[in-house]
Design an enzyme around this catalytic site. Sequence first.
Site, PDB file in Angstrom:
ATOM      1  N   GLU A 127      48.716  30.945  38.160  1.00  0.00           N
ATOM      2  CA  GLU A 127      48.809  31.478  36.809  1.00  0.00           C
ATOM      3  C   GLU A 127      50.090  32.309  36.696  1.00  0.00           C
ATOM      4  O   GLU A 127      50.362  33.114  37.586  1.00  0.00           O
ATOM      5  CB  GLU A 127      47.611  32.366  36.476  1.00  0.00           C
ATOM      6  CG  GLU A 127      47.595  32.731  35.002  1.00  0.00           C
ATOM      7  CD  GLU A 127      46.374  33.565  34.590  1.00  0.00           C
ATOM      8  OE1 GLU A 127      45.540  33.906  35.451  1.00  0.00           O
ATOM      9  OE2 GLU A 127      46.291  33.880  33.409  1.00  0.00           O
ATOM     10  N   ALA A 268      44.778  40.487  41.512  1.00  0.00           N
ATOM     11  CA  ALA A 268      43.920  39.434  42.026  1.00  0.00           C
ATOM     12  C   ALA A 268      43.971  38.253  41.076  1.00  0.00           C
ATOM     13  O   ALA A 268      44.493  38.371  39.971  1.00  0.00           O
ATOM     14  CB  ALA A 268      42.480  39.928  42.153  1.00  0.00           C
ATOM     15  N   ASN A 271      41.036  32.101  40.557  1.00  0.00           N
ATOM     16  CA  ASN A 271      40.941  30.666  40.811  1.00  0.00           C
ATOM     17  C   ASN A 271      39.488  30.242  41.036  1.00  0.00           C
ATOM     18  O   ASN A 271      38.742  30.907  41.729  1.00  0.00           O
ATOM     19  CB  ASN A 271      41.730  30.319  42.075  1.00  0.00           C
ATOM     20  CG  ASN A 271      43.054  31.041  42.135  1.00  0.00           C
ATOM     21  OD1 ASN A 271      43.894  30.849  41.281  1.00  0.00           O
ATOM     22  ND2 ASN A 271      43.215  31.928  43.114  1.00  0.00           N
ATOM     23  N   HIS A 303      35.804  41.975  37.750  1.00  0.00           N
ATOM     24  CA  HIS A 303      36.671  41.322  36.756  1.00  0.00           C
ATOM     25  C   HIS A 303      36.918  39.850  37.134  1.00  0.00           C
ATOM     26  O   HIS A 303      36.720  38.953  36.323  1.00  0.00           O
ATOM     27  CB  HIS A 303      37.991  42.094  36.660  1.00  0.00           C
ATOM     28  CG  HIS A 303      38.981  41.519  35.706  1.00  0.00           C
ATOM     29  ND1 HIS A 303      39.161  42.019  34.442  1.00  0.00           N
ATOM     30  CD2 HIS A 303      39.855  40.480  35.820  1.00  0.00           C
ATOM     31  CE1 HIS A 303      40.095  41.312  33.815  1.00  0.00           C
ATOM     32  NE2 HIS A 303      40.542  40.380  34.635  1.00  0.00           N
ATOM     33  N   GLU A 304      37.336  39.646  38.367  1.00  0.00           N
ATOM     34  CA  GLU A 304      37.654  38.263  38.763  1.00  0.00           C
ATOM     35  C   GLU A 304      36.398  37.409  38.766  1.00  0.00           C
ATOM     36  O   GLU A 304      36.418  36.254  38.350  1.00  0.00           O
ATOM     37  CB  GLU A 304      38.341  38.228  40.135  1.00  0.00           C
ATOM     38  CG  GLU A 304      39.597  39.095  40.261  1.00  0.00           C
ATOM     39  CD  GLU A 304      40.617  38.914  39.159  1.00  0.00           C
ATOM     40  OE1 GLU A 304      40.729  37.799  38.618  1.00  0.00           O
ATOM     41  OE2 GLU A 304      41.298  39.910  38.818  1.00  0.00           O
ATOM     42  N   HIS A 307      35.476  36.360  35.301  1.00  0.00           N
ATOM     43  CA  HIS A 307      36.326  35.293  34.770  1.00  0.00           C
ATOM     44  C   HIS A 307      35.705  33.911  34.989  1.00  0.00           C
ATOM     45  O   HIS A 307      36.066  32.955  34.303  1.00  0.00           O
ATOM     46  CB  HIS A 307      37.692  35.293  35.471  1.00  0.00           C
ATOM     47  CG  HIS A 307      38.758  36.094  34.779  1.00  0.00           C
ATOM     48  ND1 HIS A 307      38.971  36.043  33.420  1.00  0.00           N
ATOM     49  CD2 HIS A 307      39.713  36.930  35.277  1.00  0.00           C
ATOM     50  CE1 HIS A 307      40.012  36.827  33.109  1.00  0.00           C
ATOM     51  NE2 HIS A 307      40.467  37.380  34.212  1.00  0.00           N
TER      52      HIS A 307
HETATM   53  N1  B3K Z   1      44.596  36.240  35.621  1.00  0.00           N
HETATM   54  C1  B3K Z   1      45.262  37.002  36.644  1.00  0.00           C
HETATM   55  C2  B3K Z   1      46.619  37.462  36.251  1.00  0.00           C
HETATM   56  C3  B3K Z   1      47.683  36.453  36.392  1.00  0.00           C
HETATM   57  C4  B3K Z   1      49.044  37.047  36.169  1.00  0.00           C
HETATM   58  C5  B3K Z   1      50.103  36.020  36.166  1.00  0.00           C
HETATM   59  N2  B3K Z   1      51.427  36.601  36.044  1.00  0.00           N
HETATM   60  C6  B3K Z   1      44.446  38.162  37.098  1.00  0.00           C
HETATM   61  C7  B3K Z   1      43.446  38.657  36.137  1.00  0.00           C
HETATM   62  O1  B3K Z   1      43.735  39.054  35.032  1.00  0.00           O
HETATM   63  O2  B3K Z   1      42.296  38.625  36.442  1.00  0.00           O
HETATM   64 ZN    ZN Z   2      41.837  38.913  34.216  1.00  0.00          ZN
END
Ligand code: B3K
Ligand code: ZN
Length: 881
Positions: A127, A268, A271, A303-304, A307
Amino acid sequence: MRDPNPQPVLLKDYAPPPYLIDRVELDVDVREPWATVHARLAVRRNPGSKDTGRTLVLDGEHIELLSVAIDGRALAASEYKVDAQNLRLESVPDAFTLETRVRFDPWKNTRLEGFYATKDGLFTQCEAQGFRCITYFVDRPDVMAKYLVTLHADKERFPRLLANGNLVASGDEEGARHWARWEDPFPKPCYLYAMVAAKLDLLEGSFTTRSGKNALLQVYVEPGKVDQAGFTLHALKKAMQWDESVFGLELDLDRFMIVAVGDFNMGAMENKGLNIFNTKYVLARPDTATDMDYYLIDRVVAHEYFHNWTGNRVTCRDWFQLSLKEGLTVFRDQEYGADEYSRAVARIQDVRKLREVQFAEDAGPMAHPVRPDTYVEINNFYTPTVYDKGAEVVRMIHTIIGKAAFRRGMDLYFERHDGQAVTCDDFVRAMEDAAKVDLTQFRRWYSQSGTPVVACRGEYDATAQKYTLTVKQSCPPTAGQPEKLPFHIPMAVGLVAADGADMALRLEGEPRAQGTNRVLDVREAEQRFVFVDVPSMPVPSLLRGFSAPVVLRSDWSDADLTHLMAYDSDAFNRWEAGDVLATRIILAGVKAIQAGNVPEIPAAYIDAIGRVLVNAARDPAFAAECLALPAESFLAEQMDVADPDAIHVMRKRVIRILATRYRTRFEGAFRHFSVPGAYSPDAGAAGRRALRNAALAYLMELDDSTARALTFLEYRRAENMTDTMAALQCLANSSGAERERALGMFFEKWKDEALVVDKWFRVQATSELAGAIDRVQALLKHPAFTLANPNRARSLLFAFARANPVHFHAADGSGYRFVAEQVVALDALNPQIASGLARSFDRWKKYDAARQGHARAALESIRTRDALSNDVREVVDRALA
Ligand code: B3K
Ligand code: ZN
């Protein structure tokens, strides 16, 4: 290679992709110095695209194309075009298999984007647009595919071979090598792709989901560090439990992996099934990590994990919609933090950060709406606005429609959009439909940038027993947006009586009172709310819980504020009243200093802080927040022309006066709030430590031999990193002999623990002692320093530029020159980190003419470099525009 003249990408140009990719098979072969990637893509024309051309354009950067084939037929060089950014294929069939072979050198990848080598092995970060550095692909989030991935590598060097989803097969192969094949059952955008080939230790656990599925949980860390992985595994289980009970969301995979890596650009990455984390948000042991580290690990792990639904199952249509997943997921991790720790303290900390960082962004050259409408480099838009203001926007929806309707809205959102790539508007529509409300005006929060100012004036009519609140809203012009339309602002309010009780609230025209705490819908530029049956003059408690991300102005007297500090039933506003008063006092003091007068501190404020100390035992963590004065950066934002020196002097003066006045109470608190027994990062114990360490910091502000001896003793006796760092930070700001001794002891003890060494750099970089810049420059040459590791660069350079305002803004421009040089040096290695550092200049126009001259020269010196990345160029161009 960077485009020398990059064109901005515009939201209004969005069009669906002409071709879709349904299935991806990757075969990745790691043989130093090469990673060779063979991709088989099932491509078909997108029935939803109006584009009738037959050209397929794939993205690819920093990779060398070895071969291309369509449906098994190798293409001659004349049949395709390849440049530094794209592979173009003309006249492609409606559906076909595209095969490419590419190679690249992960050991030379200092950008830490794509597939890159670190000391323990190879890791990915895709990302936003890193997948194109691994293979040719249509690298945009609305192209979703199922992946089958086979990795091959040397078995001894890379014993762990991981990718998204489930392990389907593995084995040995010739030359002491091995392979593993992973299949991800869920279609995903390529930014969620991950793979790891590394030597790592493993901590395992399991979790039985509420539908009875047993999931394997794995935390991979660098060899020898499994004893620091336990809290992360624990946090993961708590987060899984929370998402099931609060949102009914369950893990959809048989296995969930977290891999920690020391070289990582951000915190973090979510994925699918294979989260990759900065070690900073994984590794913790009582003697290496502070309470704040533990808390942040908890929040980031959550948080992760969150997602997985908000971001992965339902993803973004395009990068302008980034807040769809980030704002929503931050809101979710904030709520998790509030439930797991103290709601009031969590809110105070989140709002403090929002006001210090996001409000400044909104007022500066990088201002953009929560849903930006243009960008040059998307990595520059992972911002406090998209994340934290985005979370506030979601929170306001929650406040407007209420908890139950919000939950129905989330359910509807998943029912409608599971497996899709959607927009912020789709989210709002689900909320509208579930709650049966009209959020048309509310949507302006997504499209208008800038922080609204809400000015309130109260008038009490004793004869009519009426209290009239007049609310006016406006929003200053921001980059590209001179005029704004009124926002729909949910304003939670209460009226506090002279005895401290909340009054019953009845608005004119209503048959009866409706509670003592209610949300007013502010929609007009000017609006009046008339409360009736108000028996006596109240003190209004406005914007309770910080119910909207606005600047609030009100005509409170100092006495009103101390009244709210003492009695407001809303804990956030009790804290807020103190913060408003402290801000007022410090800014008045700054004016006095500038005029050559002696600043005064109202006795009412000193008394109010005295009461905070007396009542501290009720909620030590909350008391610690009340003792923390507004940050210098926040105070600077409140001035027309910021005066960093006077702010620093005045803020310290307040601290010293309080420390002198309450020395005994601070000493008492320091003794009384010690935490006996084994360390635990729970909110209660952490709160006691926070208060105790706040007391110590006040005492050290006296900087006499007694305070220094106490602090040095504490430094030596401390049994956990929280107390150790609190003492070390005090000593680092003092010029006594204890300073060097403690810093020396600390480094000697921790030199092999990277995250702790980062703390050692940071505590020096943020020291307010004179000569800071020389010390920071000397530390650049320290053998433990390297620009190549983002955590280390942040610990020294970002810490200096962002958290040491008095020295960064040195009147002679030395701070600016130094940071500009480092931006250039970093840019050659890692543009994302460099552009983050460049953003330290955002607010240069807030300062006086001489400082502006130095800052402009520093920015120009960056801009004149010819090999500048798009990342840094965009930031610097906007700053200078
Ligand atoms: N989604 C990633 C952040 C990616 C940053 C890319 N430059 C972490 C997060 O927000 O959970
Ligand atoms: Zn995030």
